[in-house]
Enzyme design. Structure first.
Site, PDB file in Angstrom:
ATOM      1  N   CYS A 150      -1.396   8.717   4.154  1.00 18.12           N
ATOM      2  CA  CYS A 150      -1.556   8.484   2.710  1.00 18.12           C
ATOM      3  C   CYS A 150      -2.988   8.793   2.322  1.00 18.12           C
ATOM      4  CB  CYS A 150      -1.123   7.085   2.295  1.00 18.12           C
ATOM      5  SG  CYS A 150      -1.553   5.803   3.429  1.00 18.12           S
TER       6      CYS A 150
ATOM      7  N   GLU B 181       0.884  -1.167   0.000  1.00 19.81           N
ATOM      8  CA  GLU B 181       0.000   0.000   0.000  1.00 19.81           C
ATOM      9  C   GLU B 181       0.910   1.201   0.000  1.00 19.81           C
ATOM     10  OE1 GLU B 181      -3.146  -0.163   2.997  1.00 19.81           O
ATOM     11  OE2 GLU B 181      -2.705  -2.299   3.112  1.00 19.81           O
TER      12      GLU B 181
HETATM   13  C1  UN1 Z   1      -2.858   6.241   6.139  1.00 22.03           C
HETATM   14  O1  UN1 Z   1      -3.629   7.061   5.658  1.00 22.03           O
HETATM   15  O2  UN1 Z   1      -1.615   6.428   6.056  1.00 22.03           O
HETATM   16  O3  UN1 Z   1      -8.245   5.931   6.701  1.00 22.03           O
HETATM   17  C2  UN1 Z   1      -3.385   5.032   6.794  1.00 22.03           C
HETATM   18  C3  UN1 Z   1      -7.492   6.428   7.532  1.00 22.03           C
HETATM   19  C4  UN1 Z   1      -6.815   5.536   8.537  1.00 22.03           C
HETATM   20  C5  UN1 Z   1      -5.337   5.465   8.299  1.00 22.03           C
HETATM   21  C6  UN1 Z   1      -4.883   5.048   6.978  1.00 22.03           C
HETATM   22  N1  UN1 Z   1      -7.417   4.240   8.564  1.00 22.03           N
HETATM   23  O4  UN1 Z   1      -7.315   7.620   7.573  1.00 22.03           O
END
Ligand code: UN1
Length: 525
Positions: free
Chosen positions: A321, A287
């Site tokens: 992310c 990911e």
């Molecule tokens: C990330 O965005 O790096 O959806 C991980 C979210 C969380 C974190 C995701 N479950 O914002």
């Protein structure tokens, strides 16, 4: 109030009463600081401490004088030792009936739950997360283990009878573990993203060698401790600390059967290539980043849109992310939206995240701070900075990487700041009159992780849902325009440069990626 009756923090239940959680954090923050900081944390291999490699000091981004701990940069020999330990333990684990494996894995979830305040505080101190981001993440990690366990059960261990070609021939299809996975985790969600990859690999019957981010060794060590408390077989799950060199030693080691990686596109791509360098190509569950757009149409509830965008752009200092890093706003409501958004952004409290009122803590490190400076210089030259753009200095700020949440308008559509992932509290604004053109431009990036839309027009909502090229789409969410995915609710699937397999974490098809299919046909006379 007892601990068990306190409300659980998710990223989206923003209106719940968390006073009891805060009261407990008030006592836990000093306690964890006193009990856990400043220690040396060796690697853990086959249930033993291994103090091998060059020792490095890890400092808190909140205050660079706060020693989080000392960790060893693991070299090739340690990686080799860990993978051999995992290889020795894994066949026994794979041969253990899956309901028994699940019983142990669920104890791991229970240990994470029992320690969740300690884990969240470690995360707050180590990464600079706000209290609620840190608690939310600890809860997410627990739910991930339970959700993937439930998937195993719901799919009957992924063994299913198939059709018969002949009356006396019996065929079954089954998913079987690969062997040993190398798990390489990022700093930004050191609990949830680590635990997601580790637990999926283990539930599937694999062994694991886990390398936390060099900036998140403390939470990594605590995850390891929870697994040991749960009684996982020694050697099945091993911890190796270190930086990118350690990660490279892992991906170059031929005895790994696969890798799990979450992090940047650049590193993810290099792992995909390195994993293809052995005797044969090995699977990589990756990911990667995002450049996540939000569309605010003329029919949108502007206050809701501004709130959702602010939370997703600046929560965890934009270092997700899933962060919302660009907004397309309809020209007719642009001024109103920007006025509301800028005003809201200027109320954000920035500082030491141990403080209950702080929404934004520090950036993770000097490199991020330099990236922020460069981005702001480019934005000032090629566009208009509406708010932010500066580093904070003075008491409480001088010893960490604190910057202002920044909103930029007027950049050309193809400007690099509109296309590249920055991983910073940095939001760009573009305006549109034709939603289909805005969607085409929002899709014209190398990523496709999340996207958001605020609209009260069903046709516009459908247009967004039909055409946005991203794995997680959100409509009219006040708690976050593009962030806040939760296990068993929103699958987190990277399209395009954000992923490879077309299946995401947190969802019903994740676990399967840590297994390979085998067909058994038996002729019975
Ligand atoms: C990330 O965005 O790096 O959806 C991980 C979210 C969380 C974190 C995701 N479950 O914002």
């Amino acid at each position: 109030m007892s601990r068990a009756s306190l409300p659980r923090v998710t990223y989206s239940n923003t209106h719940a009463d968390f006073s009891g959680v805060h009261a407990l954090l008030d006592t836990m923050i000093p306690q964890v600081t006193a009990d856990l900081l400043g220690k040396s944390w060796p690697h853990r291999i086959a249930g033993e401490d291994v103090a091998d490699g060059v020792l490095y000091d890890a400092w808190s981004p909140i205050d660079k004088r706060m020693l989080l701990g000392r960790f060893y940069n693991g070299g090739r020999a340690v990686v080799d030792q860990a993978v051999k330990a995992a290889r020795a333990a894994q066949p026994g684990w794979a041969a253990t009936p899956w309901p028994q494996r699940l019983a142990l894995i669920r104890r791991f979830a229970d240990r994470l739950e029992a320690n969740k305040f300690e884990l969240a505080v470690a995360c707050l101190l180590e990464v600079g997360k706000s209290r609620l981001e840190a608690m939310g993440e600890a809860e997410e990690a627990i739910d991930l283990v339970r959700y993937y366990s439930h998937q195993m059960e719901e799919n009957h261990g992924f063994v299913r009878p198939m059709s018969r070609a002949f009356a006396n021939e019996e065929t079954s299809d089954r998913l079987r573990p690969y062997g040993v996975f190398g798990v390489i985790a990022p700093f930004n969600f050191p609990l949830a993203l680590s635990v997601s990859m580790i637990s999926a690999a283990l539930i599937a019957g694999n062994g694991v060698v886990y390398k936390p981010s060099e900036f998140a060794g403390l939470t990594g060590a605590l995850i390891m401790r929870a697994a040991e408390e749960a009684g996982l077989p020694p050697g099945l799950f091993n911890l190796v600390c270190g930086n990118g060199e350690t990660g490279l030693a892992m991906v170059e080691h031929p005895e790994f059967d696969g890798f799990g990686f979450t992090g940047s596109y650049r590193v993810g791509t290099s792992i995909l290539r390195a994993a293809a360098n052995g005797a044969y190509n090995r699977p990589v569950v990756v990911e990667m980043g995002g450049k996540n757009p939000t569309y605010v149409t003329a029919s949108a509830d502007i206050v809701r849109a501004a709130r959702g965008v602010m939370r997703s752009a600046f929560g965890l200092q934009g270092q997700k992310c899933s962060a919302g890093s660009k907004v397309y706003v309809h020209a007719d409501v642009k001024q109103d939206f920007l006025d509301t958004l800028v005003q809201l952004t200027q109320t954000i409290k920035i500082g030491d995240p141990a403080d209950i009122s702080v929404f934004m803590g520090p950036l993770i490190n000097e490199a991020s701070f330099r990236r922020f400076e460069t981005a702001c210089a480019d934005a000032g030259r090629d566009g208009h900075i509406l708010t932010g753009g500066k580093r904070l200095s003075g008491a409480g700020y001088d010893h960490g990487f604190y910057v202002e949440p920044t909103i930029v308008d007027g950049l050309p559509a193809d400007h690099h700041l509109n296309k590249e992932e920055l991983f910073l509290p940095f939001l760009t604004i573009q305006s549109f009159t034709d939603l289909s053109l805005a969607l085409a431009d929002g899709n014209a990036v190398a990523y496709g992780l999340t996207a958001g839309c605020y609209s009260q027009d069903q046709g516009e909502i459908e247009q967004f849902l039909d055409h946005a090229q991203a794995g997680a789409l959100y409509v009219n969410r006040a708690s976050g325009a593009t962030t806040g995915a939760w296990p068993g609710i929103q699958t987190f699937c990277g399209w395009k440069g954000s992923g490879v397999s077309g299946k995401g974490g947190l969802g019903p098809y994740y676990l399967q990626q840590f297994m390979r299919e085998q067909s058994h046909t038996i002729w019975r006379d």
